[in-house]
Design a protein around this motif. Structure first.
Motif, PDB file in Angstrom:
ATOM      1  N   ILE A 156     148.108   6.531 -89.684  1.00 58.17           N
ATOM      2  CA  ILE A 156     147.469   7.460 -90.723  1.00 58.17           C
ATOM      3  C   ILE A 156     146.141   7.852 -90.068  1.00 58.17           C
ATOM      4  O   ILE A 156     145.708   9.180 -90.354  1.00 58.17           O
ATOM      5  CB  ILE A 156     147.261   6.884 -92.171  1.00 58.17           C
ATOM      6  N   GLU A 157     145.650   7.127 -89.357  1.00 59.31           N
ATOM      7  CA  GLU A 157     144.253   7.674 -88.672  1.00 59.31           C
ATOM      8  C   GLU A 157     144.597   8.640 -87.628  1.00 59.31           C
ATOM      9  O   GLU A 157     144.086   9.794 -87.714  1.00 59.31           O
ATOM     10  CB  GLU A 157     143.716   6.293 -88.138  1.00 59.31           C
ATOM     11  N   GLY A 158     145.782   8.654 -86.818  1.00 63.44           N
ATOM     12  CA  GLY A 158     146.133   9.560 -85.987  1.00 63.44           C
ATOM     13  C   GLY A 158     146.480  10.995 -86.726  1.00 63.44           C
ATOM     14  O   GLY A 158     146.077  11.822 -86.271  1.00 63.44           O
ATOM     15  N   PHE A 159     147.252  10.650 -87.980  1.00 61.78           N
ATOM     16  CA  PHE A 159     147.497  12.043 -88.780  1.00 61.78           C
ATOM     17  C   PHE A 159     146.374  12.604 -89.228  1.00 61.78           C
ATOM     18  O   PHE A 159     146.344  13.751 -89.195  1.00 61.78           O
ATOM     19  CB  PHE A 159     148.558  11.366 -89.842  1.00 61.78           C
ATOM     20  N   LEU A 160     145.307  11.912 -89.801  1.00 60.93           N
ATOM     21  CA  LEU A 160     144.235  12.509 -90.167  1.00 60.93           C
ATOM     22  C   LEU A 160     143.370  13.183 -89.034  1.00 60.93           C
ATOM     23  O   LEU A 160     142.582  14.242 -89.539  1.00 60.93           O
ATOM     24  CB  LEU A 160     143.245  11.591 -91.011  1.00 60.93           C
ATOM     25  N   GLU A 161     143.311  12.592 -88.252  1.00 60.14           N
ATOM     26  CA  GLU A 161     142.462  13.205 -86.982  1.00 60.14           C
ATOM     27  C   GLU A 161     143.099  14.550 -86.749  1.00 60.14           C
ATOM     28  O   GLU A 161     142.225  15.572 -86.388  1.00 60.14           O
ATOM     29  CB  GLU A 161     142.627  12.359 -85.878  1.00 60.14           C
ATOM     30  N   ARG A 181     148.436   6.261 -97.913  1.00 59.28           N
ATOM     31  CA  ARG A 181     148.552   7.598 -98.496  1.00 59.28           C
ATOM     32  C   ARG A 181     147.353   8.620 -98.246  1.00 59.28           C
ATOM     33  O   ARG A 181     146.299   7.988 -98.054  1.00 59.28           O
ATOM     34  CB  ARG A 181     148.830   7.609-100.257  1.00 59.28           C
ATOM     35  N   ASP A 182     147.707   9.664 -98.267  1.00 55.35           N
ATOM     36  CA  ASP A 182     146.767  10.803 -98.091  1.00 55.35           C
ATOM     37  C   ASP A 182     146.724  11.531 -99.313  1.00 55.35           C
ATOM     38  O   ASP A 182     147.550  11.856-100.179  1.00 55.35           O
ATOM     39  CB  ASP A 182     147.054  11.606 -96.809  1.00 55.35           C
ATOM     40  N   ARG A 183     145.469  12.403 -99.376  1.00 51.94           N
ATOM     41  CA  ARG A 183     145.512  13.056-100.820  1.00 51.94           C
ATOM     42  C   ARG A 183     146.433  14.069-100.995  1.00 51.94           C
ATOM     43  O   ARG A 183     146.735  14.304-102.021  1.00 51.94           O
ATOM     44  CB  ARG A 183     144.218  13.714-100.909  1.00 51.94           C
ATOM     45  N   GLN A 184     146.796  14.861 -99.739  1.00 50.95           N
ATOM     46  CA  GLN A 184     147.735  15.865 -99.983  1.00 50.95           C
ATOM     47  C   GLN A 184     149.245  15.580-100.023  1.00 50.95           C
ATOM     48  O   GLN A 184     150.122  16.249-100.423  1.00 50.95           O
ATOM     49  CB  GLN A 184     147.447  16.976 -99.014  1.00 50.95           C
ATOM     50  N   GLY A 185     149.418  14.277 -99.826  1.00 48.10           N
ATOM     51  CA  GLY A 185     150.758  13.798 -99.738  1.00 48.10           C
ATOM     52  C   GLY A 185     151.749  14.171 -98.555  1.00 48.10           C
ATOM     53  O   GLY A 185     153.031  14.134 -98.830  1.00 48.10           O
ATOM     54  N   ASP A 186     151.186  14.657 -97.594  1.00 50.02           N
ATOM     55  CA  ASP A 186     151.811  15.113 -96.593  1.00 50.02           C
ATOM     56  C   ASP A 186     152.055  14.064 -95.287  1.00 50.02           C
ATOM     57  O   ASP A 186     153.056  14.213 -94.577  1.00 50.02           O
ATOM     58  CB  ASP A 186     151.033  16.170 -95.565  1.00 50.02           C
ATOM     59  N   PHE A 187     151.312  12.896 -95.531  1.00 51.03           N
ATOM     60  CA  PHE A 187     151.842  11.853 -94.484  1.00 51.03           C
ATOM     61  C   PHE A 187     152.972  10.920 -94.890  1.00 51.03           C
ATOM     62  O   PHE A 187     153.154  10.450 -95.810  1.00 51.03           O
ATOM     63  CB  PHE A 187     150.625  10.864 -94.709  1.00 51.03           C
TER      64      PHE A 187
END
Length: 412
Positions: free
Chosen positions: A53-58, A90-96
């Motif tokens: 998730i860290e890589g995704f959010l970056e 989880r991420d706020r937008q639900g895309d992860f």
């Protein structure tokens, strides 16, 4: 609340070190129930999910998105090491959607499904598989879940059973094996029909699996022949069968040009059925003179000699051979190298021996679908034992081309 240890802290914890040593010296295996290695794997998986998730959010931030973390979803997943308690970020937008264990996945991709299919292919019941998984891995999986996993092979079976076939096969063996299957509250005999072939290149293959309740019958074999035609088979040179009544008529109706070769081994067994024990050795020896003859003329002479010796006491044997003579001696019209391949249905019976291993561990099956799954998995995982190329096939090809130039595919 106690802070959860990182993977580094867990590995350096003296208590964990002691537990690991104890597990190793216990000879209980590295993985499974109560194994500290399972805890390590669980922590590693959670650490990897955090990294994902860290890589995704970056990447999200690099593209201008304000997407952020939004807590975790906790779930229990199955793995070879046992159950793992996973906290998926989880991420706020639900895309992860994690790559390691997706949102809707309930198992770590660790080959457990393959283990279940392998155990099932060995003839173990669903309950046996469930018990073995718990004993070996410490994993408790419901019978329903195991059935769902084995059901995944059904589309593969359907695709395999309906695949297109070659138009010409030099040799096809037909035989049936019987199992008990539950039908409407009671167990009945079901015939499993096997079509085993040698194609023009000498490759052996199973062309189809067919199950019919109520035992074996010539008309049902006729339906099998029609299925082969619908899948592209137009000609079979030699069809090797047992002595089922009416079988030859069904074959000739579907493939008029086929030569039917009845199994010599089956015929000898039938001949010896009512022979006195004191005569069996001598009768067997004299019958061998018939089917071991190099020419049909020599075989007829040997049968006449047999009749002179045994005809009075065992008239039924002579009658059996005379009535089935053409189809018993058909192999004598072929070169010696091919005779060995067609005078008996032993090749398909060797395939059936793989299937019979299932009978030793199970007396009956809950449904025809359960039987079909287990038989398909059994033979598909034992291909090395039955899918070998025919020995010396190139010379047999040449001989077929000389004997039947209009039927054999010509090499370019």
């Amino acid at each position: 609340m106690k802070k959860k240890q990182t993977i580094e802290e867990l590995l350096s914890d003296p208590k964990m070190s002691d537990r690991l040593k104890e597990r190793l010296y216990s000879k209980k295996g590295l993985l499974g129930k109560d194994s500290p290695f399972s805890e390590i794997l669980q922590q590693m998986v959670n650490t990897m999910l955090e990294g994902e998730i860290e890589g995704f959010l970056e990447e999200e931030r690099a593209s201008g998105s304000e997407n952020k973390r939004n807590g975790r979803t906790r779930k229990r997943v199955v793995s070879d090491a046992g159950f793992l308690d996973i906290a998926t970020p989880r991420d706020r937008q639900g895309d992860f959607d994690p790559e390691l264990i997706g949102k809707r996945e309930r198992s770590l991709s660790s080959g457990l499904d393959g283990q279940i299919l392998s155990l099932y292919a060995q003839g173990n019941s669903v309950e046996d598989v469930r018990r073995l998984l718990e004993d070996i891995y410490g994993v408790s999986i419901s019978a329903g879940r195991i059935s769902q996993i084995t059901d995944k092979v059904l589309p593969e079976i359907q695709e395999w059973r309906t695949r297109s076939l070659q138009s010409f096969y030099p040799i096809v063996y037909l035989d049936a094996i019987h199992f008990k299957v539950r039908q409407e509250g009671r167990y009945t005999n079901s015939a499993f029909y096997t079509v085993y072939s040698v194609d023009w290149e000498g490759n052996r293959d199973v062309l189809g699996l067919y199950i019919n309740s109520g035992g074996e019958g010539a008309k049902k074999w006729g339906m099998v022949m029609e299925d082969l035609k619908s899948r592209g088979v137009t000609d079979i040179l030699v069809v090797c069968t047992d002595d089922l009544q009416g079988f030859s008529d069904q074959i000739q109706e579907a493939f008029p040009g086929s030569i039917v070769q009845k199994c010599i081994v089956h015929q000898v067994r039938n001949s010896l059925k009512y022979v006195d024990e004191t005569d069996r050795k001598a009768v067997t020896k004299d019958l061998r003179q018939v089917y071991a003859s190099v020419t049909e003329e020599g075989a007829r002479t040997a049968l006449s000699a047999f009749e002179a010796t045994w005809g009075k006491k065992y008239r039924y044997i002579v009658k059996q051979w005379e009535e089935n003579w053409t189809e018993l001696m058909a192999f004598l019209d072929f070169p010696l190298s091919m005779r060995k391949m067609i005078y008996t249905t032993n090749p398909v019976e060797a395939l059936h021996r793989i299937m019979r291993k299932l009978i030793k561990s199970k007396a009956a099956w809950a449904s025809e679908t359960a039987l079909l799954k287990q038989l398909y998995l059994s033979i598909s995982r034992n291909e090395k034992s039955w899918k070998r190329k025919a020995y010396g096939w190139t010379s047999i090809q040449r001989e077929i081309m000389e004997l039947y130039p209009d039927r054999a595919p010509q090499k370019n």
